[in-house]
Design a protein around this motif. Structure first.
Motif, PDB file in Angstrom:
ATOM      1  N   PHE A   1      -5.429   3.768  -5.747  1.00 15.55           N
ATOM      2  CA  PHE A   1      -6.052   1.958  -5.277  1.00 15.55           C
ATOM      3  C   PHE A   1      -7.316   2.131  -6.226  1.00 15.55           C
ATOM      4  O   PHE A   1      -7.464   0.527  -6.904  1.00 15.55           O
TER       5      PHE A   1
ATOM      6  N   GLU B   1      -7.116   9.659   2.785  1.00 19.33           N
ATOM      7  CA  GLU B   1      -8.479   9.146   2.418  1.00 19.33           C
ATOM      8  C   GLU B   1      -9.409   8.830   1.802  1.00 19.33           C
ATOM      9  O   GLU B   1      -9.504  10.139   0.606  1.00 19.33           O
TER      10      GLU B   1
ATOM     11  N   LYS C   1      -9.354   3.292   1.284  1.00 25.04           N
ATOM     12  CA  LYS C   1      -8.675   3.471   1.862  1.00 25.04           C
ATOM     13  C   LYS C   1      -7.700   4.496   2.358  1.00 25.04           C
ATOM     14  O   LYS C   1      -8.185   5.555   1.949  1.00 25.04           O
TER      15      LYS C   1
ATOM     16  N   ASP D   1       1.032  -1.300  -0.134  1.00 24.98           N
ATOM     17  CA  ASP D   1      -0.446   0.185  -0.226  1.00 24.98           C
ATOM     18  C   ASP D   1       0.602   1.231   0.076  1.00 24.98           C
ATOM     19  O   ASP D   1       1.044   2.688  -0.555  1.00 24.98           O
TER      20      ASP D   1
ATOM     21  N   CYS E   1     -13.213   4.462  -2.092  1.00 23.70           N
ATOM     22  CA  CYS E   1     -13.053   2.815  -1.591  1.00 23.70           C
ATOM     23  C   CYS E   1     -12.520   2.535  -0.305  1.00 23.70           C
ATOM     24  O   CYS E   1     -12.382   1.552   0.725  1.00 23.70           O
TER      25      CYS E   1
ATOM     26  N   CYS F   1      -7.489   8.762  -6.193  1.00 22.85           N
ATOM     27  CA  CYS F   1      -7.119   7.298  -5.303  1.00 22.85           C
ATOM     28  C   CYS F   1      -6.246   6.415  -5.866  1.00 22.85           C
ATOM     29  O   CYS F   1      -7.181   6.128  -7.385  1.00 22.85           O
TER      30      CYS F   1
END
Length: 59
Positions: free
Chosen positions: A29, A47, A53, A6, A51, A27
């Protein structure tokens, strides 16, 4: 993904945030959300509202 993976995915975004660019990051991700960045006395929270994450750390 592990925490290390991550962090690797977020590294480019974190570098830009540390250099003062705190807005407009997609993001890495999910690609769907704009990252929320909070800086408070050296504490950083990034943040994704789409999603969920997130990353928390200290500068």
């Amino acid at each position: 993904m592990s925490q290390d993976e991550d962090l690797m995915v977020l590294q480019d975004v974190l570098d830009e945030i540390v250099n003062g660019r705190t807005e407009g990051h997609a993001c890495p991700f999910c690609g769907a959300g704009k990252l929320s960045v909070q800086l408070d006395e050296g504490r950083l929270r990034v943040e994704c509202p789409a999603c969920g994450k997130f990353f928390e750390g200290y500068l």
